[in-house]
Design an enzyme around this catalytic site. Structure first.
Site, mmCIF file in Angstrom:
data_model
loop_
_atom_site.group_PDB
_atom_site.id
_atom_site.type_symbol
_atom_site.label_atom_id
_atom_site.label_comp_id
_atom_site.label_asym_id
_atom_site.label_seq_id
_atom_site.Cartn_x
_atom_site.Cartn_y
_atom_site.Cartn_z
ATOM 1 N N PHE A 122 -67.101 21.970 15.368
ATOM 2 C CA PHE A 122 -65.683 21.801 15.037
ATOM 3 C C PHE A 122 -64.913 22.920 15.713
ATOM 4 C CE2 PHE A 122 -63.446 19.470 11.391
ATOM 5 C CZ PHE A 122 -64.065 18.263 11.647
ATOM 6 N N GLN A 235 -50.200 23.902 8.370
ATOM 7 C CA GLN A 235 -51.014 23.446 9.504
ATOM 8 C C GLN A 235 -50.626 22.034 9.930
ATOM 9 O OE1 GLN A 235 -55.461 22.452 9.271
ATOM 10 N NE2 GLN A 235 -55.432 24.324 10.458
ATOM 11 N N HIS A 237 -52.032 19.189 11.988
ATOM 12 C CA HIS A 237 -53.281 18.745 12.615
ATOM 13 C C HIS A 237 -52.920 18.051 13.920
ATOM 14 C CE1 HIS A 237 -57.091 16.693 13.221
ATOM 15 N NE2 HIS A 237 -57.612 17.343 12.200
ATOM 16 N N LEU A 251 -54.694 10.624 9.328
ATOM 17 C CA LEU A 251 -55.554 11.534 10.084
ATOM 18 C C LEU A 251 -56.580 10.842 10.980
ATOM 19 C CD1 LEU A 251 -55.907 14.668 10.217
ATOM 20 C CD2 LEU A 251 -58.046 14.271 9.018
ATOM 21 N N GLU A 254 -61.088 15.536 13.215
ATOM 22 C CA GLU A 254 -61.515 16.426 14.299
ATOM 23 C C GLU A 254 -62.950 16.097 14.710
ATOM 24 O OE1 GLU A 254 -60.286 20.410 13.546
ATOM 25 O OE2 GLU A 254 -61.802 21.254 14.853
ATOM 26 N N ARG A 315 -56.951 24.224 15.924
ATOM 27 C CA ARG A 315 -55.988 23.152 15.639
ATOM 28 C C ARG A 315 -54.571 23.482 16.068
ATOM 29 N NH1 ARG A 315 -58.021 20.978 9.751
ATOM 30 N NH2 ARG A 315 -59.791 19.901 10.663
ATOM 31 N N HIS A 380 -50.633 18.634 7.798
ATOM 32 C CA HIS A 380 -51.964 18.381 7.281
ATOM 33 C C HIS A 380 -52.393 19.272 6.129
ATOM 34 C CE1 HIS A 380 -56.063 17.014 7.413
ATOM 35 N NE2 HIS A 380 -56.548 18.199 7.743
ATOM 36 N N ARG A 415 -56.106 27.576 9.254
ATOM 37 C CA ARG A 415 -57.432 27.248 8.710
ATOM 38 C C ARG A 415 -58.291 26.570 9.779
ATOM 39 N NH1 ARG A 415 -59.865 22.458 6.440
ATOM 40 N NH2 ARG A 415 -57.935 21.310 6.835
HETATM 41 C C1 FAD Z 1 -57.322 13.010 5.737
HETATM 42 C C2 FAD Z 1 -57.842 14.384 5.469
HETATM 43 C C3 FAD Z 1 -59.075 14.755 5.966
HETATM 44 C C4 FAD Z 1 -59.581 16.039 5.720
HETATM 45 N N1 FAD Z 1 -60.815 16.388 6.203
HETATM 46 C C5 FAD Z 1 -61.323 17.610 5.905
HETATM 47 C C6 FAD Z 1 -62.636 17.985 6.335
HETATM 48 O O1 FAD Z 1 -63.338 17.209 6.949
HETATM 49 N N2 FAD Z 1 -63.088 19.215 6.017
HETATM 50 C C7 FAD Z 1 -62.348 20.112 5.305
HETATM 51 O O2 FAD Z 1 -62.816 21.210 5.048
HETATM 52 N N3 FAD Z 1 -61.102 19.777 4.876
HETATM 53 C C8 FAD Z 1 -60.581 18.549 5.152
HETATM 54 N N4 FAD Z 1 -59.333 18.225 4.710
HETATM 55 C C9 FAD Z 1 -58.637 19.138 3.803
HETATM 56 C C10 FAD Z 1 -59.236 19.001 2.422
HETATM 57 O O3 FAD Z 1 -59.604 17.662 2.175
HETATM 58 C C11 FAD Z 1 -58.260 19.422 1.335
HETATM 59 O O4 FAD Z 1 -57.703 20.653 1.663
HETATM 60 C C12 FAD Z 1 -59.013 19.558 0.027
HETATM 61 O O5 FAD Z 1 -59.657 18.358 -0.296
HETATM 62 C C13 FAD Z 1 -58.106 19.983 -1.103
HETATM 63 O O6 FAD Z 1 -58.856 19.953 -2.273
HETATM 64 P P1 FAD Z 1 -58.251 20.441 -3.648
HETATM 65 O O7 FAD Z 1 -59.338 20.321 -4.646
HETATM 66 O O8 FAD Z 1 -57.585 21.730 -3.442
HETATM 67 O O9 FAD Z 1 -57.116 19.352 -3.929
HETATM 68 P P2 FAD Z 1 -57.214 17.746 -4.084
HETATM 69 O O10 FAD Z 1 -58.510 17.197 -3.700
HETATM 70 O O11 FAD Z 1 -56.012 17.132 -3.463
HETATM 71 O O12 FAD Z 1 -56.977 17.555 -5.585
HETATM 72 C C14 FAD Z 1 -55.719 17.789 -6.154
HETATM 73 C C15 FAD Z 1 -55.771 17.273 -7.551
HETATM 74 O O13 FAD Z 1 -54.629 17.741 -8.246
HETATM 75 C C16 FAD Z 1 -54.057 16.686 -8.982
HETATM 76 N N5 FAD Z 1 -52.664 17.021 -9.212
HETATM 77 C C17 FAD Z 1 -51.717 17.377 -8.313
HETATM 78 N N6 FAD Z 1 -50.576 17.659 -8.939
HETATM 79 C C18 FAD Z 1 -50.810 17.488 -10.261
HETATM 80 C C19 FAD Z 1 -50.017 17.620 -11.432
HETATM 81 N N7 FAD Z 1 -48.733 17.990 -11.380
HETATM 82 N N8 FAD Z 1 -50.568 17.338 -12.635
HETATM 83 C C20 FAD Z 1 -51.865 16.941 -12.722
HETATM 84 N N9 FAD Z 1 -52.659 16.818 -11.656
HETATM 85 C C21 FAD Z 1 -52.129 17.081 -10.443
HETATM 86 C C22 FAD Z 1 -54.317 15.461 -8.140
HETATM 87 O O14 FAD Z 1 -54.205 14.276 -8.895
HETATM 88 C C23 FAD Z 1 -55.746 15.763 -7.693
HETATM 89 O O15 FAD Z 1 -56.641 15.381 -8.692
HETATM 90 C C24 FAD Z 1 -58.821 16.951 4.967
HETATM 91 C C25 FAD Z 1 -57.566 16.567 4.473
HETATM 92 C C26 FAD Z 1 -57.079 15.306 4.729
HETATM 93 C C27 FAD Z 1 -55.727 14.931 4.231
#
Ligand code: FAD
Length: 612
Positions: A122, A235, A237, A251, A254, A315, A380, A415
């Site tokens: 990556f 960021q 992407h 998306l 990558e 990125r 992103h 990142r």
């Molecule tokens: C399409 C895509 C592909 C990606 N691919 C990669 C990858 O291959 N590798 C990598 O390292 N990163 C990747 N990323 C980034 C990574 O997926 C995210 O940064 C990461 O999943 C965030 O995880 P999190 O647990 O912080 O939040 P999330 O997984 O988004 O969880 C957030 C949670 O908070 C809840 N929530 C939000 N607001 C509230 C509220 N007010 N009240 C109650 N609940 C709430 C939501 O319902 C959800 O359950 C990708 C991102 C995207 C968009």
């Protein structure tokens, strides 16, 4: 209050059920405290599920030279050294154990021929480091964590949105939310809260993020008095779909470039050669032939001395390159660049990138095994968020913790791909453990303030009571337009100042929106509240960006194209004051000598990329 509002009580309340929230909840629960897990969508639907490319960890299965030190250095370099060194160190050291633990809990990663976890290349990672499951890594990760969490006996509150953190004096006492289906309010009493609500992408129009990413956690914490840092670093992407319009921004992982995807402009030129930064050019292939050898070796799983292709630059760099090509008239018919993987065997493309194959086939009628994709930059990931103490993830309000994309510090100014999924595991675990320990030590439960609850519910219901007012969707579109147009991939002072005055006007409009219908599953009403959060984070991004008069990582200033050494020593920190939002500079923590020495040793001996 208890007669009028449904009330639940927990030692630790985790807000957000993505990778970070689930991992925190599992750890807190394992410590023996009572844990509630709230999420705005269905359990298992969080943003993490969309992660495609993989989780970064120096397992050294493909490249035995890898180790935590190199992962640490790559992360710091990727973040332009604005990262908190201690977070980068903990992350690099602990990620391999967290990935192995996930495997023990049932995650089925892609395998090497001898049965170990396969790792892919990556951008910005010196070695092949991303453990993956095709291009559906997040799905496997969420599935595994969810199974583990459900069996740990967590209380899960699904489709419940938290709108305010409640405090007892200075410390956290709980949260107020509403059920999305019924619109009824619910009070959570809690000794400690972990914010794991993810990012802010919906403040922009072109984004890879889903509807859930409205900056709720950052805004809730800001309102509760917590510090936000690094908010200028958003960021973009490099590869989102640019067409058809309905899926613009979606998306393109990558992983496509990691598997050998080549970027070309409308003239057929492989333009990334000319955008490699001089300081890192030696890490990349010399020419097309060496890049081809790297891809062939990767595809065949063989050893090679060839260095990686230029498409695997960081990125921020690739995003700026595509943006510049398009702006200078060398874009594709729909305003992007061509990303071509069709020269590889079709069977391999379908096996390694199944989601990409289906995404383009179903949404754009493009067969990526035969034709190049059209791609362009998309909002992103948010590097900024709550300031946390590295070892415990404690925020600056007692009883408040944060992990995942909502927290800041690990990624600095930019990142690296794959470092978010490992961030969630490493710091989700630490946040859960520390929140449980804090809750255990607290003598007596903090009490929630009824007046605070009354004030919030009144404010929440106000849009129903206004005789007239704008539709929240119109204000949201206007906000996205401001952020895309004035606070996007390239920034200048005049645009940022204009954005601030437009955001001020939008705040007034958002405060007087009107919604129709009832409280039962009313997305317009939900958006009316989410808008307030997006406005807070948009203002924080813009104010911080206006102060960072340099280009660093994901923050590119056309009027200040170089780096300012003085600004390399500080983060901008955003807090709520009686006068509104205030932004101050705070000194970066100093990296200890033994970690600094790693960079000095490596500077003299750049390592080749060995493909296996
Ligand atoms: C399409 C895509 C592909 C990606 N691919 C990669 C990858 O291959 N590798 C990598 O390292 N990163 C990747 N990323 C980034 C990574 O997926 C995210 O940064 C990461 O999943 C965030 O995880 P999190 O647990 O912080 O939040 P999330 O997984 O988004 O969880 C957030 C949670 O908070 C809840 N929530 C939000 N607001 C509230 C509220 N007010 N009240 C109650 N609940 C709430 C939501 O319902 C959800 O359950 C990708 C991102 C995207 C968009």
């Amino acid at each position: 209050m208890s007669e009028r509002y449904e009330t639940h009580e927990h030692d630790v309340l985790v807000i957000g059920a993505g990778g970070a929230g689930l991992r925190a909840a599992i750890e807190a629960s394992a410590a023996g405290v009572s844990v509630g897990l709230v999420c705005k969508s269905l359990l298992g639907k969080a943003h993490t599920v969309m992660a495609e490319g993989g989780v970064a960890a120096a397992l050294a299965h493909m490249d035995p030279q890898d180790g935590w030190q190199t992962h640490f250095m790559d992360t710091m370099k990727g973040g332009s050294f604005l990262n908190h060194w201690r977070m980068a160190q903990l992350h690099a050291q602990e990620a391999p154990d967290r990935v192995r633990e996930l495997e023990q809990w049932g995650a089925l990663f892609d395998r090497t021929p001898d049965g170990r976890i396969l790792q892919r290349a990556f951008g910005g990672h010196t070695w092949k480091r991303l453990a993956h499951v095709g291009d559906r890594t997040g799905l496997e990760m969420i599935r595994t964590l969810q199974d583990k969490g459900v069996h740990a006996g967590l209380d899960v509150y699904m489709e419940c949105t938290v709108t305010r953190l409640l405090k007892d004096g200075d410390r956290i006492a709980g949260a107020l939310g509403y059920w999305r289906e019924s619109g009824r309010f619910v009070v959570f009493r809690a000794k400690a809260i972990v914010i794991a609500t993810g990012g802010i992408g919906k403040a922009y129009r072109v984004t890879s993020n889903s509807w859930e990413y409205t900056g709720d956690g950052q805004a809730l914490a800001y309102d509760a008095g917590a510090e936000l840092i690094d908010m200028e670093f958003v960021q973009f992407h490099p590869t989102g779909m640019v067409w058809p319009p309905g899926v613009m921004g979606l998306l393109v992982t990558e992983g496509v470039r990691g598997e050998g995807g080549i970027l070309r402009n409308s003239k057929g030129e492989r333009f990334m050669w000319k955008y490699l930064p001089d300081a890192r050019r030696h890490e990349y292939a010399e020419n097309d032939e060496e890049a081809r050898q790297w891809v062939e070796a990767t595809v065949a799983g063989q050893q090679s001395k060839a260095r990686r292709p230029p498409e695997l630059s960081t990125r921020d760099n690739v995003a700026r390159a595509i943006y510049t090509e398009v702006k200078e008239g060398r874009g594709t018919p729909h305003g992007g660049a061509f990303l071509d993987i069709s020269y590889l065997p079709a069977e391999r493309v379908k096996r390694k990138l199944p989601s990409m194959y289906h995404q383009f086939m179903e949404l754009a009628d493009v067969d990526i095994t035969k034709t190049a994709m059209e791609v362009g930059p998309t909002t992103h990931y948010m590097m900024g968020g709550l300031r946390v103490e590295p070892d415990t993830q404690a925020a600056t309000v007692p009883g408040l913790f944060a992990a995942g994309e909502a927290a800041a510090g690990l990624h600095g100014a930019n990142r690296l791909g794959g470092n978010s999924l490992s961030d969630l595991l490493v710091f989700g675990r630490r946040a859960g453990a520390a929140a449980a320990a804090y809750a255990r030590k607290l003598a007596g439960a903090p009490s929630v303030n009824d007046a605070e609850i009354e004030a919030e519910t009144r404010e929440m219901l106000a849009p129903f009571e206004r005789g007239q007012g704008e539709n929240p969707y119109d204000v949201h579109r206007a906000l996205q337009d401001v952020m895309d147009r004035l606070v996007g991939i390239f920034r200048v002072q005049a645009d940022l100042e204009r954005a601030l005055s437009e955001l001020h006007a939008l705040k007034l409009r958002a405060a007087s929106v009107r919604v129709e219908g009832t409280r039962m599953f009313n997305p317009g009403w939900h958006l009316a509240r989410d808008l307030q959060n997006m406005l807070v984070v948009s203002e924080a991004i813009t104010r911080s960006a206006a102060l960072r008069k340099e280009s660093r990582g994901a923050h590119s200033r056309l009027d200040y194209p170089g780096q300012d050494p003085a600004l390399s020593q500080l983060n901008f920190s955003v807090t709520k004051s009686s006068l509104g939002m205030s932004v101050a500079s705070t000194p970066l923590p100093q990296m200890p000598a033994e970690l600094k020495a790693l960079f000095e040793q490596k500077a003299t001996a750049p390592a080749p990329v060995v493909a296996r």
